[in-house]
Scaffold this active site. Structure first.
Site, PDB file in Angstrom:
ATOM      1  N   ARG A  82       3.366  -0.033   7.109  1.00 34.69           N
ATOM      2  CA  ARG A  82       4.045   0.906   6.210  1.00 34.69           C
ATOM      3  C   ARG A  82       5.527   1.076   6.565  1.00 34.69           C
ATOM      4  O   ARG A  82       6.361   1.241   5.684  1.00 34.69           O
ATOM      5  CB  ARG A  82       3.304   2.261   6.247  1.00 34.69           C
ATOM      6  CG  ARG A  82       3.909   3.334   5.334  1.00 34.69           C
ATOM      7  CD  ARG A  82       3.012   4.549   5.284  1.00 34.69           C
ATOM      8  NE  ARG A  82       3.679   5.733   4.806  1.00 34.69           N
ATOM      9  CZ  ARG A  82       3.688   6.160   3.531  1.00 34.69           C
ATOM     10  NH1 ARG A  82       3.049   5.478   2.610  1.00 34.69           N
ATOM     11  NH2 ARG A  82       4.317   7.260   3.193  1.00 34.69           N
ATOM     12  N   ILE A 133       8.381   6.919  -1.519  1.00 34.62           N
ATOM     13  CA  ILE A 133       7.134   6.218  -1.186  1.00 34.62           C
ATOM     14  C   ILE A 133       6.115   7.337  -1.032  1.00 34.62           C
ATOM     15  O   ILE A 133       6.372   8.338  -0.336  1.00 34.62           O
ATOM     16  CB  ILE A 133       7.268   5.352   0.094  1.00 34.62           C
ATOM     17  CG1 ILE A 133       5.921   4.721   0.486  1.00 34.62           C
ATOM     18  CG2 ILE A 133       7.834   6.117   1.267  1.00 34.62           C
ATOM     19  CD1 ILE A 133       6.045   3.687   1.636  1.00 34.62           C
ATOM     20  N   SER A 134       4.984   7.229  -1.720  1.00 32.32           N
ATOM     21  CA  SER A 134       4.030   8.339  -1.766  1.00 32.32           C
ATOM     22  C   SER A 134       3.385   8.580  -0.405  1.00 32.32           C
ATOM     23  O   SER A 134       3.346   7.689   0.454  1.00 32.32           O
ATOM     24  CB  SER A 134       2.947   8.053  -2.808  1.00 32.32           C
ATOM     25  OG  SER A 134       3.548   7.798  -4.064  1.00 32.32           O
ATOM     26  N   GLN A 135       2.835   9.791  -0.262  1.00 28.01           N
ATOM     27  CA  GLN A 135       2.065  10.178   0.934  1.00 28.01           C
ATOM     28  C   GLN A 135       0.944   9.143   1.145  1.00 28.01           C
ATOM     29  O   GLN A 135       0.284   8.753   0.167  1.00 28.01           O
ATOM     30  CB  GLN A 135       1.478  11.563   0.644  1.00 28.01           C
ATOM     31  CG  GLN A 135       0.593  12.144   1.699  1.00 28.01           C
ATOM     32  CD  GLN A 135      -0.203  13.331   1.145  1.00 28.01           C
ATOM     33  OE1 GLN A 135      -0.365  13.489  -0.061  1.00 28.01           O
ATOM     34  NE2 GLN A 135      -0.712  14.137   2.037  1.00 28.01           N
TER      35      GLN A 135
END
Ligand code: SAM
Length: 204
Positions: free
Chosen positions: A25, A51-53
């Protein structure tokens, strides 16, 4: 991240957990934010986008319910992280991003990691006709409604995962296309995404 944020919240599918373990990530996060890459919240990736959780990416992946070899259209490439997770699961990923600098960075990161995701710069509310039909469509930005283009480009029996609602708060929704003109919607949970800007999204 995988154990505390994803597994302990009920996502136990081994293939999904393995994808989140294997995809780095931090490579999808700008250098200035890298120390926070595995924290339990979304991060800015520039151009006012995020960038999403990690958990939300995992939940969307789970409810999208993909099988190897399927064709999946993602709307909102952003950093490319969701696309990488899907590619790692063996699906053919097509992704549309509105902001060319983000599409460019995502392309580079994905290529560097060996994922062959096809990315198109444009208005994702129009889908990506050229490669349709798709077995799954995942929308990673808040949208006021289901675009007629997504409906047209999704196979009957296919699933659409989309945050539906206002620009500040949405329902993460799984919609199954049951016939050419009908979808059956189920709400998964409340969520908060950046807005989808486009013809069938919000205005700029
Ligand atoms: N899936 C991304 C990831 O893994 O990093 C996160 C996506 S971010 C929450 C939402 C993205 O949707 C932003 O990059 C934004 O530019 C993009 N977006 C907004 N409106 C769009 C549109 N009409 N077509 C394509 N992308 C759009």
């Amino acid at each position: 991240m995988v154990h505390n944020q994803i597994f302990r919240r009920g996502i136990t599918e081994q293939k999904i957990l393995a994808a989140f373990t294997d995809v780095p990530r931090h490579l999808f996060v700008p250098l200035s934010k890298r120390n926070s890459s595995y924290e339990d919240y979304p991060l800015s990736i520039g151009a006012g986008q995020t960038i999403s959780q990690p958990y939300i990416v995992a939940l969307m992946t789970k409810v999208l319910d993909v099988c190897e070899g399927q064709k999946v259209l993602e709307i909102g490439t952003g950093s490319g992280y969701q696309a990488a997770i899907l590619a790692h699961l063996g699906v053919e990923v097509y992704s549309v991003e509105r902001i060319s600098s983000l599409a460019h960075n995502a392309k580079e990161t994905l290529a560097r990691l060996g994922y062959s995701v096809r990315i198109h710069v444009g208005d994702g509310t129009l889908g990506w006709q050229e490669h349709s039909p798709y077995e799954r469509i995942v929308v990673t930005a808040a949208t006021p409604g289901v675009s007629p283009y997504w409906m047209k480009q999704l196979n009957v029996g296919g699933k659409l995962v989309v945050p539906l609602g206002g620009p500040l708060r949405q329902d993460l929704t799984v919609a199954q296309k049951v016939s050419d003109n009908d979808i059956q919607e189920d709400i998964v949970c409340g969520c908060m995404f950046v807005p989808l800007i486009g013809k069938y999204g919000y205005r700029e």
